[in-house]
Design an enzyme around this catalytic site. Sequence first.
Site, short mmCIF file in Angstrom:
data_model
loop_
_atom_site.label_atom_id
_atom_site.label_comp_id
_atom_site.label_asym_id
_atom_site.label_seq_id
_atom_site.Cartn_x
_atom_site.Cartn_y
_atom_site.Cartn_z
CD GLU A 139 45.42 41.84 40.56
OE1 GLU A 139 46.79 42.67 40.39
OE2 GLU A 139 44.77 41.84 42.29
CG HIS A 140 49.67 42.62 41.35
ND1 HIS A 140 51.24 42.19 41.87
CD2 HIS A 140 49.31 41.99 41.92
CE1 HIS A 140 51.11 41.54 42.13
NE2 HIS A 140 49.99 41.44 43.08
CG ASP A 141 53.92 43.95 39.73
OD1 ASP A 141 55.04 44.92 39.36
OD2 ASP A 141 53.18 43.83 41.30
#
Length: 223
Positions: A139-141
Amino acid sequence: MTEIYAIYGASGCGRSLMPVAREQLERDNIQAEIYFIDDSLTEKITINGHVALNYEAFKELKADKKFALIAIANSQIREKIAIKLEQDAIERWTVQADNVVLMDEVEISPGAALSPFVTITSNIKIGKCFHANLYSYVEHDCVIGDYVTFAPGVKCNGNIHIEDHAYIGTGAVIKQGTPDKPLVIGKGAVVGMGAVVTKSVPPGVTVVGNPARILEKNKFLKF
Ligand code: UDP
């Protein structure tokens, strides 16, 4: 110019990734042979319809350019082979299945293997020779180091940092961190199958269970 391609490792990991590699070449509109390289071979054989040979024999093949994906789950072996390939000017090859989803600002260093149904969302940086097996997501980041391995179905949520050589077992779930305090899986750590990781994991340890705890060898326990 002649180009040849190879999957290094003809055991479980390699034979699962060969069809993914064929999809990759087809998508790139490249018609070239894909070999298996495996050092356990003493002669040229055929595995799943592909010529399989050892590394010395692969090096002797004539081509202007050679590419290889290291399809071996053990990250230490992947690193050792990656160094050898670099010395021999054989390019690291990244392969991904047709149905892999990559969203915005995803940076992946060469040599990755992204199996079917892998999803990598936005603003993510991934190091060398990453393996993401079936149905894993990032998922993000997230920031993922070099030679990191995900078994199938790993759920790596947002704002997680995974350091070099960490291994995440099948179906493990890692809780999301925050932008100012990412959850960190330390260098060379192992996350057991099905573990639910709720806090950072120090380098080199193995964690198991829900919530995941460090697995310590009990000196007093006799089997
Ligand atoms: N292997 C190799 N060169 C090496 C180390 C390993 O060709 O320096 C091959 C080994 O012969 C085996 C494969 O890599 O066929 C690793 O297979 P294994 O079943 O151990 O793991 P997996 O396929 O799950 O990664």
